[in-house]
Design a protein around this motif. Structure first.
Motif, PDB file in Angstrom:
ATOM      1  N   SER A 174       5.093   7.742   0.323  1.00 46.50           N
ATOM      2  CA  SER A 174       6.013   6.280   1.066  1.00 46.50           C
ATOM      3  C   SER A 174       5.059   5.214   0.967  1.00 46.50           C
ATOM      4  O   SER A 174       4.314   5.513   0.430  1.00 46.50           O
ATOM      5  N   GLU A 175       6.287   4.094   0.864  1.00 48.43           N
ATOM      6  CA  GLU A 175       5.352   2.990   0.852  1.00 48.43           C
ATOM      7  C   GLU A 175       4.931   1.766   1.473  1.00 48.43           C
ATOM      8  O   GLU A 175       6.313   2.103   2.114  1.00 48.43           O
ATOM      9  N   PHE A 176       4.639   1.005   2.187  1.00 50.23           N
ATOM     10  CA  PHE A 176       4.370   0.379   2.906  1.00 50.23           C
ATOM     11  C   PHE A 176       3.913  -1.297   2.572  1.00 50.23           C
ATOM     12  O   PHE A 176       3.237  -1.852   1.120  1.00 50.23           O
ATOM     13  N   VAL A 177       5.398  -2.586   2.992  1.00 51.27           N
ATOM     14  CA  VAL A 177       5.304  -3.793   2.256  1.00 51.27           C
ATOM     15  C   VAL A 177       4.787  -4.686   3.009  1.00 51.27           C
ATOM     16  O   VAL A 177       5.898  -4.171   4.107  1.00 51.27           O
ATOM     17  N   PHE A 178       4.785  -5.728   3.257  1.00 50.85           N
ATOM     18  CA  PHE A 178       4.565  -6.976   4.292  1.00 50.85           C
ATOM     19  C   PHE A 178       4.271  -8.179   3.598  1.00 50.85           C
ATOM     20  O   PHE A 178       3.641  -8.730   2.159  1.00 50.85           O
ATOM     21  N   ARG A 189       7.069   9.657   9.876  1.00 51.93           N
ATOM     22  CA  ARG A 189       5.897   9.720  10.472  1.00 51.93           C
ATOM     23  C   ARG A 189       4.919   8.701  10.698  1.00 51.93           C
ATOM     24  O   ARG A 189       4.405   8.452  11.625  1.00 51.93           O
ATOM     25  N   ILE A 190       4.892   7.437   9.361  1.00 51.09           N
ATOM     26  CA  ILE A 190       3.980   6.594   9.351  1.00 51.09           C
ATOM     27  C   ILE A 190       4.597   5.361  10.367  1.00 51.09           C
ATOM     28  O   ILE A 190       4.283   5.499  11.353  1.00 51.09           O
ATOM     29  N   HIS A 191       5.700   5.297  10.528  1.00 53.73           N
ATOM     30  CA  HIS A 191       6.405   4.505  11.690  1.00 53.73           C
ATOM     31  C   HIS A 191       7.249   5.001  13.205  1.00 53.73           C
ATOM     32  O   HIS A 191       6.329   4.259  14.306  1.00 53.73           O
ATOM     33  N   SER A 226       0.452  -1.334  -0.028  1.00 50.96           N
ATOM     34  CA  SER A 226       0.185  -0.103  -0.129  1.00 50.96           C
ATOM     35  C   SER A 226       1.064   1.401   0.348  1.00 50.96           C
ATOM     36  O   SER A 226       1.934   1.328   0.422  1.00 50.96           O
ATOM     37  N   MET A 227       0.565   1.980  -0.691  1.00 53.07           N
ATOM     38  CA  MET A 227       0.985   3.413  -0.410  1.00 53.07           C
ATOM     39  C   MET A 227       0.612   4.736   0.250  1.00 53.07           C
ATOM     40  O   MET A 227      -0.467   4.357   0.605  1.00 53.07           O
ATOM     41  N   SER A 228       1.015   5.281   0.544  1.00 55.08           N
ATOM     42  CA  SER A 228       0.701   6.555   2.020  1.00 55.08           C
ATOM     43  C   SER A 228       1.186   7.786   2.085  1.00 55.08           C
ATOM     44  O   SER A 228       2.007   8.169   0.738  1.00 55.08           O
ATOM     45  N   ARG A 262       9.351   2.702   3.546  1.00 54.87           N
ATOM     46  CA  ARG A 262      10.438   3.907   2.683  1.00 54.87           C
ATOM     47  C   ARG A 262       9.453   5.100   2.474  1.00 54.87           C
ATOM     48  O   ARG A 262       8.417   5.159   1.998  1.00 54.87           O
ATOM     49  N   ASP A 263      10.669   5.549   2.044  1.00 53.04           N
ATOM     50  CA  ASP A 263      10.036   6.899   1.345  1.00 53.04           C
ATOM     51  C   ASP A 263      10.036   7.083  -0.170  1.00 53.04           C
ATOM     52  O   ASP A 263      11.050   6.045  -0.230  1.00 53.04           O
TER      53      ASP A 263
END
Length: 183
Positions: free
Chosen positions: A136-140, A17-19, A9-11, A114-115
Motif C-alpha cells: 500500500s501507499e500513503f500520501v500526505f 489494515r493500516i486504516h 511512503s509505502m507499507s 490505497r492498495d
C-alpha cells in the motif's frame, strides 16, 4: 504565505489494515502515550457509518526545536489536531488540520491511503510491487502557514520540518505495532 509539504511512503500491509489501526481508539491512545509528550490527550473519537473523526493534543519534542524557537514558545509546543477518514472508491481519504498553541499557525492537508495493484510501478524506488514487498501507499499533501512578522519564511520552514518528523515517527510507530501484531 504558505509552504507546501508532502510525504509519500509505502507499507507492506494492505490499506484496510493500516486504516483500521490509524483510526482505532486504542491504537490512537497508545500512539499518543508513546509519542505525544506530557500534553498527550485523545480529545474526541467518533465513528459513524460514513467516517471516523478524532481530535488529539500532543507536544512536539523540545529537543527538535532550535533554541530561539524554544525561547519564544516557552517550552515544548502543544499541537491541537483533528483528522477525518473515510472510504472512497476502494481507497481511504482523509483531511487533517492542526494548530500550534501560542503561534498564529495552521497545518492543513489531505491524506490518501490505497492498495497498490500487482506489478504497479513504485514511485519512490522505480521498482515494481513484485520486486518489492509493498502492498500500500500513503500520501500526505498539505500546507503550513505561520503569520509572524519578519519570521514567516523561517517559521514555516521549521514547522514543516516538525510535521515531517511527526509523520515519520507515527509511521514508524504504526509499522512497529503492526509487526508486533503479526508476531
Amino acid at each position: 504565505m504558505t509552504r507546501r509539504i508532502e510525504h509519500h511512503s509505502m507499507s507492506r500491509w494492505p490499506a484496510a489494515r493500516i486504516h483500521a489501526a490509524l483510526v482505532d481508539e486504542a491504537c490512537l491512545r497508545e500512539r499518543l502515550d508513546e509519542l505525544g509528550g506530557a500534553a498527550a490527550l485523545l480529545v474526541s473519537h467518533t465513528v459513524t457509518e460514513h467516517d471516523v473523526r478524532f481530535q488529539c493534543r500532543q507536544q512536539l519534542p523540545e529537543r527538535d526545536l532550535p533554541g530561539v524557537v524554544r525561547g519564544v514558545l516557552g517550552g515544548s509546543p502543544v499541537v491541537d489536531r483533528s483528522e477525518t477518514w473515510r472510504r472512497e472508491d476502494g481507497h481511504f481519504v482523509g483531511e487533517v488540520a492542526a494548530t500550534l498553541r501560542g503561534v498564529p499557525s495552521t497545518v492543513t492537508g489531505s491524506l490518501w491511503l490505497r492498495d497498490l495493484a500487482p506489478g504497479e510501478a513504485v514511485e519512490t524506488t522505480g521498482a515494481t510491487a513484485e520486486e518489492r514487498p509493498w502492498a500500500s501507499e500513503f500520501v500526505f499533501r498539505g500546507e503550513v502557514s505561520v503569520r509572524l512578522p519578519f519570521l514567516t519564511d523561517r517559521a514555516e520552514e521549521l514547522l514543516a520540518a516538525q510535521v515531517r518528523r511527526v509523520i515519520a515517527r507515527e509511521r514508524k510507530f504504526l509499522a512497529d505495532r503492526l509487526s508486533r501484531e503479526d508476531g
